[in-house]
Write an enzyme that holds these catalytic residues in place. Structure first.
Site, PDB file in Angstrom:
ATOM      1  N   TYR A  18      18.321  39.620  51.453  1.00  0.00           N
ATOM      2  CA  TYR A  18      18.900  38.729  50.437  1.00  0.00           C
ATOM      3  C   TYR A  18      19.242  39.575  49.224  1.00  0.00           C
ATOM      4  O   TYR A  18      18.375  40.158  48.593  1.00  0.00           O
ATOM      5  CB  TYR A  18      17.914  37.618  50.045  1.00  0.00           C
ATOM      6  CG  TYR A  18      18.526  36.659  49.058  1.00  0.00           C
ATOM      7  CD1 TYR A  18      19.455  35.702  49.483  1.00  0.00           C
ATOM      8  CD2 TYR A  18      18.224  36.719  47.704  1.00  0.00           C
ATOM      9  CE1 TYR A  18      20.054  34.829  48.580  1.00  0.00           C
ATOM     10  CE2 TYR A  18      18.812  35.849  46.798  1.00  0.00           C
ATOM     11  CZ  TYR A  18      19.727  34.908  47.242  1.00  0.00           C
ATOM     12  OH  TYR A  18      20.320  34.046  46.339  1.00  0.00           O
ATOM     13  N   ASP A  68      17.829  47.802  46.257  1.00  0.00           N
ATOM     14  CA  ASP A  68      17.775  46.534  45.523  1.00  0.00           C
ATOM     15  C   ASP A  68      16.328  46.310  45.091  1.00  0.00           C
ATOM     16  O   ASP A  68      15.477  45.951  45.900  1.00  0.00           O
ATOM     17  CB  ASP A  68      18.271  45.409  46.440  1.00  0.00           C
ATOM     18  CG  ASP A  68      18.243  44.039  45.757  1.00  0.00           C
ATOM     19  OD1 ASP A  68      17.493  43.874  44.779  1.00  0.00           O
ATOM     20  OD2 ASP A  68      18.958  43.135  46.230  1.00  0.00           O
ATOM     21  N   LYS A 113      15.792  39.424  37.859  1.00  0.00           N
ATOM     22  CA  LYS A 113      14.625  38.550  37.780  1.00  0.00           C
ATOM     23  C   LYS A 113      13.776  38.808  36.517  1.00  0.00           C
ATOM     24  O   LYS A 113      14.189  38.471  35.439  1.00  0.00           O
ATOM     25  CB  LYS A 113      13.800  38.655  39.072  1.00  0.00           C
ATOM     26  CG  LYS A 113      14.616  38.129  40.281  1.00  0.00           C
ATOM     27  CD  LYS A 113      13.809  37.346  41.286  1.00  0.00           C
ATOM     28  CE  LYS A 113      14.695  36.460  42.141  1.00  0.00           C
ATOM     29  NZ  LYS A 113      15.255  37.129  43.325  1.00  0.00           N
TER      30      LYS A 113
HETATM   31  C1  LIG Z   1      16.789  37.083  43.688  1.00  0.00           C
HETATM   32  C2  LIG Z   1      17.357  38.286  44.306  1.00  0.00           C
HETATM   33  C3  LIG Z   1      18.679  38.672  44.061  1.00  0.00           C
HETATM   34  C4  LIG Z   1      19.641  37.821  43.289  1.00  0.00           C
HETATM   35  O1  LIG Z   1      19.284  37.673  41.960  1.00  0.00           O
HETATM   36  P1  LIG Z   1      19.878  36.411  41.133  1.00  0.00           P
HETATM   37  O2  LIG Z   1      19.521  36.722  39.733  1.00  0.00           O
HETATM   38  O3  LIG Z   1      19.187  35.200  41.670  1.00  0.00           O
HETATM   39  O4  LIG Z   1      21.341  36.398  41.384  1.00  0.00           O
HETATM   40  C5  LIG Z   1      19.106  39.870  44.591  1.00  0.00           C
HETATM   41  N1  LIG Z   1      18.293  40.644  45.324  1.00  0.00           N
HETATM   42  C6  LIG Z   1      17.023  40.303  45.586  1.00  0.00           C
HETATM   43  C7  LIG Z   1      16.174  41.225  46.380  1.00  0.00           C
HETATM   44  C8  LIG Z   1      16.518  39.100  45.101  1.00  0.00           C
HETATM   45  O5  LIG Z   1      15.264  38.741  45.386  1.00  0.00           O
END
Ligand SMILES: *Cc1c(COP(=O)(O)O)cnc(C)c1O
Length: 371
Positions: free
Chosen positions: A88, A170, A197
């Site tokens: 994700y 990420d 986040k």
């Molecule tokens: C939550 C999340 C995102 C997206 O972040 P948003 O601020 O919700 O767009 C991207 N990568 C990972 C691993 C995440 O957990």
């Protein structure tokens, strides 16, 4: 729940509340210009995450990943990207069940299996002529808190380098698991890192950064590629984020919270062992996920494939039951079983959680019959 890991500070931390107010009254929320606060937060992040030489801000983790991918595509002149099953990377970058129907760049994704070092090495070298990047979470978050193995993540790093492909890590979630993020825990040096986040102190934010030579494509002095966005450096998230990172979620606080989480996770795992339920509590530090699984020969959780359950199975029912059971007793976790601890979680709260889970186990002990 802790706002899916973004609510690290809780929902009304006094320092955060005070900084929101003082920013609004003394500076203004968003002033449409570069500010010194932006430079200060950038510096704090560069100090903290070893591979980040320069960093730029945006408004979400989704945006951060879109921007990081834009850097990779521009620099390499190639468009394909390797991602992993269960990954994700944002609302338009979701790979829980293949390429989500609303994903961007539909034809550019090459999906590989998570924690399969040989598979990804082969794929990178086979596809290198078309590949811009490999993007990966050091621990898949939404995919079920599945940690990547050292061997797997190093395989990506090494193969990417050998084949002239960028390695994007990420760290939107994993950046909170150690003072220098998971890249510090595992000694990784990604070309680009994305953040989000918790780094805004609970406010909307995203950031992407890494090697100076790569970030140069967004340098307005030497490049005509624009990184525009009304709220990219809004004073509110930037000031609050800076205060939060430098004074609240210090390295010490980070270590302590993740130790608490690590302890809780092993205790929860212990509670479930000895029941007939097949339960794995996966995760790292203060971010974890409880999984109810059918009895299978293999016991390791390496990828989302190992977590698959039928939607009408006993295991799926048990997962929902667990969620409702906790909810009724004042504990709010993610329905998929994710728990993310917030700062200030007390021993009493941990004890309550454990007591409720013991009751749950007692009540439903007979539900899953080990085969
Ligand atoms: C939550 C999340 C995102 C997206 O972040 P948003 O601020 O919700 O767009 C991207 N990568 C990972 C691993 C995440 O957990």
């Amino acid at each position: 729940m802790g706002d899916m890991t973004a609510g690290l500070y809780g929902h009304s931390h006094p320092v955060i509340a005070e900084t929101i107010m003082s920013t609004v009254t003394e500076i203004g929320m968003s002033i449409g210009a570069t500010t010194t606060a932006e430079a200060r937060l950038a510096e704090a992040l560069c100090d903290r995450f070893a591979s980040i030489e320069q960093v730029r801000f945006c408004n979400s983790g989704t945006e951060a990943n879109l921007y990081a991918l834009s850097v990779a595509r521009h620099v390499t002149g190639r468009s394909k990207v390797i991602v992993f099953e269960g990954a994700y990377h944002g609302g338009l970058l979701s790979f829980a069940h293949g390429v989500a129907p609303n994903n961007v760049d539909k034809d550019d994704w090459i999906i590989a299996q998570y924690n399969d070092p040989d598979g990804v090495k082969r794929l990178i070298s086979d596809k290198k002529d078309f590949l811009a990047a490999v993007i990966v979470e050091g621990m898949q978050g939404a995919g079920g808190c599945i940690p990547g193995t050292l061997e797997f993540l190093y395989a990506i790093q090494t193969a990417a380098k050998e084949n002239g492909v960028l390695f994007i890590l990420d760290e939107v979630i994993t950046s909170r698991l150690a003072p220098g993020g998971i890249q510090w825990s595992l000694g990784l040096s990604p070309d680009l890192t994305t953040l989000g986040k918790w780094i805004g102190g609970g406010l909307a934010i995203g950031a992407f950064g890494g090697r100076r030579d790569l970030m140069a494509i967004y340098d307005p002095r030497t490049s005509n590629i624009h990184h525009s966005g009304t709220f990219n450096n809004n004073s509110l998230a930037i000031n609050v984020g800076h205060k939060a990172i430098t004074t609240v979620y210090t390295a010490e606080a980070c270590i302590a919270l993740n130790e608490l989480g690590e302890e809780l996770r092993s205790e929860l795992q212990e509670l479930f062992s000895g029941t007939k339920m097949v339960v794995h509590v996966t995760g790292i530090g203060a971010v974890m996920n409880v999984h109810f699984l059918p009895a299978r020969p293999q016991t390791k959780i390496g990828s989302i494939r190992d977590l698959s359950i039928e939607s009408d199975s006993v295991e799926a029912a048990l997962r929902d039951l667990f969620w409702f059971y906790l909810l009724e007793r004042g504990i709010w976790i993610a329905r998929r079983g994710m728990i993310s601890l917030i700062l200030g979680t007390t021993e009493l709260e941990i004890a309550h959680l454990k007591a409720v889970i013991i009751d749950f186990i007692d009540e439903y002990r007979g539900l899953l019959v080990a085969m």
